[in-house]
Motif scaffolding. Sequence first.
Motif, short mmCIF file in Angstrom:
data_model
loop_
_atom_site.label_atom_id
_atom_site.label_comp_id
_atom_site.label_asym_id
_atom_site.label_seq_id
_atom_site.Cartn_x
_atom_site.Cartn_y
_atom_site.Cartn_z
N ARG A 127 2.11 -1.71 0.20
CA ARG A 127 2.62 -1.82 1.57
C ARG A 127 1.48 -2.17 2.54
O ARG A 127 1.63 -3.03 3.41
CB ARG A 127 3.28 -0.50 1.98
CG ARG A 127 3.93 -0.54 3.35
CD ARG A 127 4.81 0.67 3.57
NE ARG A 127 4.10 1.93 3.39
CZ ARG A 127 4.31 2.77 2.38
NH1 ARG A 127 5.22 2.48 1.45
NH2 ARG A 127 3.63 3.90 2.28
N GLU A 128 0.34 -1.53 2.36
CA GLU A 128 -0.81 -1.79 3.23
C GLU A 128 -1.33 -3.21 3.04
O GLU A 128 -1.66 -3.91 4.00
CB GLU A 128 -1.93 -0.79 2.93
CG GLU A 128 -3.09 -0.82 3.91
CD GLU A 128 -2.72 -0.26 5.26
OE1 GLU A 128 -3.28 -0.75 6.27
OE2 GLU A 128 -1.88 0.65 5.32
N THR A 174 2.89 -14.73 2.28
CA THR A 174 1.80 -14.16 3.07
C THR A 174 0.44 -14.65 2.60
O THR A 174 -0.43 -14.99 3.41
CB THR A 174 1.83 -12.62 2.98
OG1 THR A 174 3.03 -12.14 3.58
CG2 THR A 174 0.63 -12.00 3.70
N ASN A 217 0.36 -5.91 1.83
CA ASN A 217 1.32 -6.91 2.33
C ASN A 217 1.38 -6.91 3.86
O ASN A 217 1.47 -7.97 4.48
CB ASN A 217 2.71 -6.65 1.75
CG ASN A 217 2.83 -7.16 0.32
OD1 ASN A 217 2.42 -8.27 0.01
ND2 ASN A 217 3.39 -6.33 -0.56
N ASP A 218 1.33 -5.72 4.46
CA ASP A 218 1.37 -5.65 5.92
C ASP A 218 0.09 -6.22 6.53
O ASP A 218 0.12 -6.89 7.56
CB ASP A 218 1.56 -4.19 6.39
CG ASP A 218 2.96 -3.67 6.10
OD1 ASP A 218 3.84 -4.49 5.76
OD2 ASP A 218 3.16 -2.44 6.19
#
Length: 243
Positions: free
Chosen positions: A97-98, A196, A100-101
């Motif tokens: 999550r970290e 991304t 990708n964010d």
Amino acid sequence: ALLEEEGAVDAIALDDGTDEDDDEEDGVIPEEKLYVDCPECVARRERHFVSIMNEFKYVRGTLSKLRKRDVVRALLQSPAATVSRRARDDIKAPFLREINDGGLSMLNELLLRFGAPGIKRVLDLCADRSRHPVAFYCTAGKDRTGMITAIILSVLGVPDEDIVEDYGLSANVYAEMNDHKAMVGALSQRSLDPKTFLGAPPQVMRDTLVALRENYGSVEGYLDWIGFDEVSREKLRRALLNP
């Protein structure tokens, strides 16, 4: 092809530190091995493998950004991860999550922080005029290569928006590569967002330059921090700007 056609080019590969077959000291391939068909090039050209970022540095940097409770939870679940896939997925979730964010902007931030010794090494090589012409590259030429290019252009006095525009030229580089589908599949398999990480949005470099100044005061401040001082920067300018 570049090395074969232009025997006078020094090459700097921005390595990911995972090449187990490279057993040469200091990441340098002896010239007699590199230029077997170019005797006149021996004793004056080299190929350097310089580690800028690898998975360990990426994980270490991401870990430093996680909330303490996520880190504690991961540590508590780690014994179960050896036998439970669900536990492994739960441990990886906050990391993914970290990552990708944070996207490419966070990657660049970690490149600057954890890749500092390698970045200085590349700049030192580029500042050595006796090695010119010189080529530096990575897998796609947009992340590790893009970060070092941005730093060099800034040292030479190029405005930020021109640096941003130059970076954006690499936006479609992966789409034009033969293994584009393989790269998308590899990222997806690791739960990373291909959209991304395979692009080069201008805003990423714009944000990176802003963050660099926030964290180090200026590009010069960052370079002082890694040991590439004003004397070295002037040497780089002379090497690249003087005919």
